[in-house]
Write a protein that holds these residues in place. Sequence first.
Motif, PDB file in Angstrom:
ATOM      1  N   ALA A   2       0.806  -1.211   0.000  1.00 48.65           N
ATOM      2  CA  ALA A   2       0.000   0.000   0.000  1.00 48.65           C
ATOM      3  C   ALA A   2       0.837   1.256   0.000  1.00 48.65           C
ATOM      4  O   ALA A   2       0.394   2.304  -0.423  1.00 48.65           O
ATOM      5  N   GLY A   5       2.234   3.782  -3.611  1.00 40.02           N
ATOM      6  CA  GLY A   5       1.374   4.559  -4.487  1.00 40.02           C
ATOM      7  C   GLY A   5       2.140   5.612  -5.237  1.00 40.02           C
ATOM      8  O   GLY A   5       3.339   5.798  -5.075  1.00 40.02           O
ATOM      9  N   ASP A  41      -1.735  -6.678 -15.406  1.00 38.04           N
ATOM     10  CA  ASP A  41      -1.895  -7.896 -14.613  1.00 38.04           C
ATOM     11  C   ASP A  41      -0.731  -8.859 -14.829  1.00 38.04           C
ATOM     12  O   ASP A  41      -0.198  -9.440 -13.871  1.00 38.04           O
ATOM     13  N   ALA A  50       1.656  -6.674  -6.121  1.00 36.11           N
ATOM     14  CA  ALA A  50       0.218  -6.495  -6.258  1.00 36.11           C
ATOM     15  C   ALA A  50      -0.076  -5.633  -7.488  1.00 36.11           C
ATOM     16  O   ALA A  50       0.589  -4.622  -7.707  1.00 36.11           O
ATOM     17  N   LYS A  51      -1.075  -6.027  -8.262  1.00 33.10           N
ATOM     18  CA  LYS A  51      -1.369  -5.260  -9.474  1.00 33.10           C
ATOM     19  C   LYS A  51      -1.844  -3.850  -9.149  1.00 33.10           C
ATOM     20  O   LYS A  51      -1.655  -2.918  -9.940  1.00 33.10           O
ATOM     21  N   THR A  52      -2.453  -3.666  -7.936  1.00 35.35           N
ATOM     22  CA  THR A  52      -2.876  -2.317  -7.548  1.00 35.35           C
ATOM     23  C   THR A  52      -1.684  -1.377  -7.416  1.00 35.35           C
ATOM     24  O   THR A  52      -1.798  -0.176  -7.657  1.00 35.35           O
ATOM     25  N   THR A  53      -0.523  -1.913  -7.061  1.00 40.17           N
ATOM     26  CA  THR A  53       0.696  -1.100  -6.960  1.00 40.17           C
ATOM     27  C   THR A  53       1.054  -0.524  -8.321  1.00 40.17           C
ATOM     28  O   THR A  53       1.382   0.664  -8.458  1.00 40.17           O
ATOM     29  N   TYR A  55      -0.982  -0.311 -11.027  1.00 40.06           N
ATOM     30  CA  TYR A  55      -2.068   0.541 -11.517  1.00 40.06           C
ATOM     31  C   TYR A  55      -2.018   1.928 -10.896  1.00 40.06           C
ATOM     32  O   TYR A  55      -2.195   2.938 -11.576  1.00 40.06           O
ATOM     33  N   ARG A  56      -1.770   1.996  -9.595  1.00 43.26           N
ATOM     34  CA  ARG A  56      -1.737   3.295  -8.920  1.00 43.26           C
ATOM     35  C   ARG A  56      -0.598   4.162  -9.420  1.00 43.26           C
ATOM     36  O   ARG A  56      -0.754   5.370  -9.587  1.00 43.26           O
TER      37      ARG A  56
END
Length: 212
Positions: A2, A5, A41, A50-53, A55-56
């Motif tokens: 997290a 970002g 992905d 993590a893919k959110t890392t 993407y952000r």
Amino acid sequence: MASDGAGSLRPGGRTARTREAIAVALQAELLDVGYGGTTIDRIAQRAGVAKTTVYRRWGSVGQLVVDMFTQAAGAQIPIADTGSLEGDLRELARSSIALLQTPQRRTIFDIVVREAVHDPTARAALTAFFAARIDNAAVIVRRAVARGEVPADTDAAEVIRLVGAPYYARLFITGDPIGPEDADRAAAVVALAAREGLLATPARHQHSTPPA
């Protein structure tokens, strides 16, 4: 992840390792499946993050490529000193072509050029890349001036731009193959033009007598 970002990447520690893993994964994906098959992905899975890392921080594969290109753009091609303008330009052009023929570098360069057509960030990255290359290679012309090989008002930036123009046009406009012979031809033509005083700085032409 997290804490990874946008704006949080720093040149050290876990974030630096994450960035390096993502860069390696991106290059591997581009070589394995091409730009069309590369996804955030797949990159995240290969990098083990993590893919959110991803993407952000970047949002798209295109932006990721542009960012990695920007980070790598500071690396410069060594400048040879052969004792002649043509020899130095020939070595510069041959080195540039050799790099562009490396699959990994060519793939990334292709993407950045394509993105630059509509993306200001990519355009800025490409402009900065070429500006740095021209500035680094300008010493070739300064040495030629010092030897008395070319006029003192020779435009160094224009000399370097013109050497690269033919093979970049082949790569990204006509799609023709490039090789060492293209480097040698470009160096010979540009060196001849410079020696003849045809590549002077714009000020020389602005103050010249207009043709009758």
